[in-house]
Design an enzyme around this catalytic site. Structure first.
Site: not given
Length: 537
Positions: A456, A508
């Site tokens: 992005t 994560h």
């Protein structure tokens, strides 16, 4: 030989549904693709078509019962069954609206020889009437495997307007994109079957065009057509009657002591769905008959209410909101940052941009370099290119890179497939095609599916730093930012360099901190020394 009727796939997050109603009874004759039952989920109501022609032998699951996706709900056997002329076999006998709908379908709108047996063609159109001034029906086209309905957006034409081939008639909005519906023929619009804001299913009638007619001419047939479908029996009855709450919603409303006026319906024809009840409860609707509704928010000043504007969210915007929030709720999202000296890329671009455009017919931008740098890093750190599926990690041995593109309809993410196999020129060409299609509302479903990683670029709007949100179920997204000259210490001296901050948001649960930092360092190294991309270092 019997044919099984099973609960179809209803969407990524939908695993079960409630049988709303059966339109056929055991022993009734059914035709292939004829609607035989209605399923209700937390989000939408879905009609179930017959997978084959024959006789409904058995109804395995009764109305009001909840079933999982893929579950068996009925059986169709061979034979003729009850006569199709009987009321039970030809009507959906649940409401006056359904009866009026059938009456409208079995009566010619124009007093001519239109056939009710004609099927829609593959491009969403079908001839509605034979003879002079043939009527052509424009249907809702198929928009992808998981898309079964759409919302009518802007309508560009009205009854009586002349249209040419491929001229845009109206706009349809789905959960994933907005698309314009072109005219299949040249002629005059004789009937508009929908209005702005209507919910329509794939294959539903949108409008009728008299092929070859000119503006100002009358519709062929003995009956003139009005300016829309608000006067049809179906519209009249639905306006007066509406639709009752879905069974699952009605059950929850009864348990919580809610009345019809406490819940705003978001389903077809204003039907209250289970999700509407949950929303009403979360907003503070009474949960027992003794409780009173909370007072509406009072305006801070008498004139404030008149200066407010309340606009219904588009389906695309609702989906964007839901998916972004789901990503935050599901992933263990973390962001790591680095900065890259863009001088080497800018010098290379400045040196070869004219020659590049002359040879390849496309401008040399920064996205080609970033895409190749990302693909190079994904090969070294495959966890950033993986996703979680249940208790398993799925590693992708290919790079389908999504490019977040802002449009006036909202954020869309078209995908460059197999970007790791492309040259920079091929990436720039494909990106240009996808960006144009996004701005024009012409992205196909295949253009936005299958991404494994997303980039992005907030820098085009002036963003200096941000923390992008993951595009679930992907485990990584790279945020580019504004190139800004800053003083940097290089070789013991302070020099001015064009610098860009990079941000990598990652899941994560899959990606460890060491892998995330290493990935971002590899992207930085490839951009600061582009020769590494050529030598695969």
């Amino acid at each position: 030989m019997a044919t099984e009727i099973k609960v179809p796939t209803l969407g990524e997050s939908v695993t079960e549904a409630t049988i709303g109603q059966w339109f056929k009874q055991p022993g009734d004759r059914v035709e292939q693709d004829e609607t035989i039952a209605e399923l209700e989920t937390d989000k939408v109501t879905v009609e179930v078509p017959a997978p084959a022609a024959g006789v409904l032998e058995e109804v395995v699951v009764k109305e009001g019962e909840t079933v999982a996706v893929g579950a068996l709900i009925g059986m169709i056997g061979e034979g003729e069954g009850q006569s199709s002329g009987t009321t039970k076999a030809t009507e959906k006998p649940k409401s006056q609206a359904a009866k009026a709908d059938q009456a409208a379908e079995t009566t010619s709108d124009y007093g001519g020889g239109g056939s009710g047996d004609e099927k829609a063609s593959g491009n969403g159109t079908a001839p509605a009437e034979k003879g002079a001034g043939k009527l052509v029906e424009v249907m809702v086209p198929a928009a992808g495997e998981s898309v079964t309905e759409a919302t009518v957006g802007a309508i560009f034409k009205k009854v009586g307007d002349a249209v040419s081939v491929d001229e845009s008639l109206l706009e349809l909005e789905t959960d994933k994109a907005a698309q314009e519906i072109p005219s299949p023929v040249a002629g005059v619009i004789r009937e508009m079957a929908v209005a702005q804001g209507d919910e329509v299913k794939v294959g539903a009638l949108l409008l009728k065009i008299e092929e070859g007619a000119s503006a100002g001419s009358q519709a062929s047939g003995s009956t003139a057509v009005g300016g829309g479908t608000d006067e049809t029996p179906r519209r009249k009855v639905e306006a007066e009657e509406g639709r009752p709450p879905a069974p699952s919603a009605a059950k929850m409303m009864k348990e919580k002591g809610l009345s019809d006026g406490d819940v705003d319906g978001s389903g077809r024809k204003g039907q209250v769905l289970k999700s509407d009840v949950l929303d009403a409860i979360s907003r503070g609707a009474p949960s027992s008959p003794q409780e009173k509704p909370k007072a509406a928010r009072a305006p801070s000043a008498p004139d404030d209410a008149a200066r407010e504007e309340r606009v219904k969210m588009t389906r695309l915007r609702q989906t964007i909101a839901r998916r972004l929030k789901d990503a935050q709720d599901t992933a263990a999202m973390l962001t790591t940052f680095n900065e890259v000296d863009m001088k080497a890329v800018m010098d290379l671009r400045s040196k070869y941009k004219d020659l590049f455009e002359k040879k390849h017919g496309v401008k040399l931008g920064f996205m080609g370099f970033f895409t190749k740098a990302v693909c190079h890093a994904l090969k070294e750190i495959p966890a950033v290119n993986a996703e979680i599926d249940g208790n398993e990690i799925v590693y992708k041995n290919f790079c389908n890179v999504g490019m977040a593109v802002g449009t006036d309809k909202g954020l869309v993410v078209p995908v460059i497939r197999d970007a790791d196999q492309m040259t920079i020129a091929e990436v720039e060409k494909e990106l240009g095609r996808l960006a144009r299609a996004a701005r024009d509302g012409k992205l196909s479903m295949s253009d936005m599916q299958g991404g494994t990683f997303t980039i992005t670029n907030g820098g085009v709007y002036g963003s200096l730093m941000s923390t992008p949100i993951l595009n679930a179920p992907q485990s990584g997204i790279l945020g580019m930012h504004k190139i800004q000259e800053r003083p940097m210490a290089i070789g013991g001296q302070v020099v001015i360099r064009p610098m860009m901050y990079l941000a990598l948001s990652y899941d994560h649960r899959i990606v460890d901190g060491k892998e995330a930092v290493t990935f971002l360092v590899r992207v930085k190294e490839s951009l600061e020394d582009p020769e590494r991309l050529v030598l695969d270092l």
